[in-house]
Design an enzyme around this catalytic site. Structure first.
Site, short mmCIF file in Angstrom:
data_model
loop_
_atom_site.label_atom_id
_atom_site.label_comp_id
_atom_site.label_asym_id
_atom_site.label_seq_id
_atom_site.Cartn_x
_atom_site.Cartn_y
_atom_site.Cartn_z
N HIS A 307 45.18 41.57 47.25
CA HIS A 307 46.59 41.20 47.35
C HIS A 307 46.69 39.75 47.78
CE1 HIS A 307 50.81 41.34 48.45
NE2 HIS A 307 50.87 42.39 47.66
N ASP A 364 49.37 49.94 44.54
CA ASP A 364 49.22 50.54 43.21
C ASP A 364 47.99 51.41 43.06
OD1 ASP A 364 51.52 49.44 42.04
OD2 ASP A 364 50.52 47.51 41.84
N1 CMC Z 1 38.43 42.90 41.76
C1 CMC Z 1 37.40 42.02 41.87
N2 CMC Z 1 37.50 40.79 42.42
C2 CMC Z 1 38.69 40.42 42.87
C3 CMC Z 1 39.83 41.26 42.80
C4 CMC Z 1 39.67 42.53 42.23
N3 CMC Z 1 40.69 43.36 42.12
N4 CMC Z 1 40.90 40.63 43.33
C5 CMC Z 1 40.46 39.43 43.73
N5 CMC Z 1 39.14 39.30 43.46
C6 CMC Z 1 38.28 38.15 43.80
C7 CMC Z 1 38.53 36.98 42.86
O1 CMC Z 1 37.66 37.04 41.73
C8 CMC Z 1 38.26 35.82 43.75
O2 CMC Z 1 36.87 35.68 43.90
P1 CMC Z 1 36.19 34.22 44.07
O3 CMC Z 1 36.76 33.67 45.35
O4 CMC Z 1 34.73 34.46 44.10
O5 CMC Z 1 36.63 33.43 42.87
C9 CMC Z 1 38.80 36.26 45.11
O6 CMC Z 1 38.69 37.69 45.08
C10 CMC Z 1 40.26 35.86 45.37
O7 CMC Z 1 41.04 36.36 44.29
P2 CMC Z 1 42.28 35.59 43.68
O8 CMC Z 1 42.48 36.07 42.28
O9 CMC Z 1 42.12 34.11 43.90
O10 CMC Z 1 43.44 36.10 44.63
P3 CMC Z 1 44.99 36.04 44.31
O11 CMC Z 1 45.67 36.06 45.61
O12 CMC Z 1 45.29 34.89 43.40
O13 CMC Z 1 45.26 37.37 43.48
C11 CMC Z 1 45.71 39.63 42.95
C12 CMC Z 1 45.78 38.54 44.04
C13 CMC Z 1 46.49 40.84 43.44
C14 CMC Z 1 46.37 39.11 41.66
C15 CMC Z 1 44.22 40.00 42.70
O14 CMC Z 1 43.63 40.51 43.87
C16 CMC Z 1 44.06 41.00 41.55
O15 CMC Z 1 43.97 40.60 40.37
N6 CMC Z 1 44.02 42.35 41.86
C17 CMC Z 1 43.99 43.36 40.82
C18 CMC Z 1 45.39 43.56 40.24
C19 CMC Z 1 46.30 44.34 41.19
O16 CMC Z 1 45.90 45.35 41.76
N7 CMC Z 1 47.56 43.86 41.32
C20 CMC Z 1 48.57 44.54 42.13
C21 CMC Z 1 48.95 43.74 43.34
S1 CMC Z 1 49.90 44.75 44.52
C22 CMC Z 1 51.34 45.17 43.69
C23 CMC Z 1 52.29 44.05 43.67
O17 CMC Z 1 53.05 43.89 44.63
O18 CMC Z 1 52.29 43.29 42.69
#
Ligand code: CMC
Length: 428
Positions: A307, A364
């Site tokens: 998140h 989710d």
């Molecule tokens: N599985 C594997 N690796 C992950 C995941 C995941 N679900 N989420 C983040 N990471 C890794 C990412 O690859 C990155 O690694 P590194 O630092 O080595 O490059 C690190 O963790 C930070 O991730 P980020 O993408 O920079 O973080 P963000 O804050 O931009 O993204 C997120 C947040 C929710 C989009 C992301 O965690 C994600 O894609 N999760 C899966 C989709 C999901 O479950 N979304 C629902 C969010 S909750 C409902 C809502 O309110 O929307």
């Protein structure tokens, strides 16, 4: 004297005001920075940018706290109903019994949807994605209620639109479900409360009297409450930015629905179940899929994990996980994907990759398992998220108007070509 932060650029020092929230969060007010210094700030994805001051929802991602108008989500999920929470978010206070009754009565007057809108709805192919239908239908409401386009509007006129939208959303969402089955739509029965009416239109039949299982009504109330608001997330920011151009409520909410659709946001609930099903079909080897999620050369991500704001745990996920166990037990359902989900969570929570990056199950991760147990098809899950988020979006849109916020318009750092002379097509 109010606090300031000093910024030093070259030999000049600038005092920037500090804004403090009621929960002691602090922000440096940079709104005059460009005028003072010529600099803008750059924060792609708004990872550390406060876009507004808001009195609706507070969340502390480090401590795993979420409150609507000051009330902890745990208390609201346990003791309140979705309609009561909707009132709280939109009007700022918990309603008295009389106010809640009046709110329900006003909504009941508007649950029917114009039959001409149904003609558009009938044109959607039955296999089209429910979210595509929802954005189109909600935006189309503006065509049927043109008084919502007037600007400026009296608070009474705005309230009328809010009530209509809350009322028609349940009917439209139930239509979309009925279409997926190829079944006739069911018209609302206003003897029911908000959530029961929605479930009646969804699971009811035209030919027989239907009783809605109170276990299902309770589960639905909890799920909708947990989704009702989440401060300045992707879809809410979209609603606010669209609303900031004085766009009407229907089109602003329709834009929010589009933003919610993506699998990184609300679409994750559909993606989680699809992922769990895939893992099940592949033999249920969770270690293999955890390894894939960690592999930077593999696009697979563990859906329902991570998140942008929660870096300890998502308090909504805690409540949902427990609700999931309770509801499946009450309904007598044994779902193998729940075991896979629990195994994935157990492995991930111990794995250094997830621990170091502070990746925890989000709202989710378990919600889809409950929706499925209640009888919803996977493609409806994000529509249910939208139904839950509606009062939050409305509250945020209303707050923006009441605070007379200016049109949203970020700056950029241009990285394209500098000036060059036009070349005739024959010479290129
Ligand atoms: N599985 C594997 N690796 C992950 C995941 C995941 N679900 N989420 C983040 N990471 C890794 C990412 O690859 C990155 O690694 P590194 O630092 O080595 O490059 C690190 O963790 C930070 O991730 P980020 O993408 O920079 O973080 P963000 O804050 O931009 O993204 C997120 C947040 C929710 C989009 C992301 O965690 C994600 O894609 N999760 C899966 C989709 C999901 O479950 N979304 C629902 C969010 S909750 C409902 C809502 O309110 O929307």
């Amino acid at each position: 004297m109010s606090e300031t932060i000093q910024l030093k650029i070259g030999d000049k020092t600038y005092d920037l005001p500090v804004i403090q929230g009621t929960e002691d969060e602090k922000a440096i007010d940079i709104s005059k920075l460009r005028d003072l210094t010529g600099y803008v700030t750059l924060d792609i994805g708004y990872k550390n940018t406060g876009a507004t001051k808001s009195a609706i929802t507070f969340l502390d991602g480090e401590a795993g706290i979420l409150k609507y108008r000051g009330y902890p989500i745990e208390q609201l999920a346990q003791k309140s109903t979705f309609l009561e929470v909707a009132y709280l978010l939109i009007y700022g206070e918990l309603p008295t019994a009389g106010q809640l009754k009046e709110f329900q009565t006003k909504i009941n007057k508007h649950t029917l949807v114009h039959e001409d809108l149904k003609k558009f709805f009938d044109g959607y192919p039955s296999h089209s994605h429910p979210m595509g239908q929802l954005t189109g239908l909600i935006s189309s409401l503006s065509a049927f209620y043109p008084e919502s386009l007037a600007t400026p509007q009296t608070p009474e006129a705005i309230d009328e639109t809010i009530i209509k939208l809350l009322a028609k959303m349940t009917t439209i969402v139930s239509w979309i479900y009925k279409k997926s089955l190829g079944h006739p739509v069911i018209y609302p029965q206003n003897k029911f409360d908000y959530v029961t009416n929605y479930l009646y239109m969804t699971f009811g039949q035209r030919t027989e009297e239907v009783t809605i299982d109170p276990v299902v009504v309770d589960a639905m109330n909890v799920l909708l409450i947990l989704h009702a608001d989440h401060e300045q997330n992707c879809s809410t920011s979209t609603v606010r930015i669209v609303g900031s151009s004085d766009s009407n409520l229907y089109s602003s909410i329709s834009a929010g629905i589009s933003a919610l659709w993506g699998p990184l946001h609300g679409g994750a609930n559909q993606a989680v179940i699809e992922m769990l099903e895939k893992i099940k079909a592949d033999g249920g080897d969770t270690d293999k899929w955890i390894a894939k999620a960690k592999d930077k050369n593999d696009p697979f991500r563990l859906m329902g994990f991570g998140h942008r704001v929660y870096k300890n745990f998502d308090p909504r996920a805690k409540i949902i996980k427990k609700a999931c166990d309770d509801i499946l037990e009450k309904l007598g359902i044994d779902d193998e994907v729940l075991d896979i989900a629990k195994r994935l969570e157990e492995v991930a929570l111990k794995d250094p990759y997830f621990v170091e990056r502070k990746l925890y199950p989000n709202v989710d991760f378990y919600s889809g398992i409950i929706y499925r147990a209640l009888g919803f098809p996977t493609e409806m899950f994000t529509v249910l998220f939208a139904l839950g988020r509606l009062p939050g979006w409305i509250a945020q849109w209303k707050e923006l108007r009441e605070n007379k916020e200016p049109i949203g318009r970020p700056r950029q750092i241009y990285t394209g070509a500098t000036t060059r002379d036009y070349v005739e097509i024959s010479k290129r």
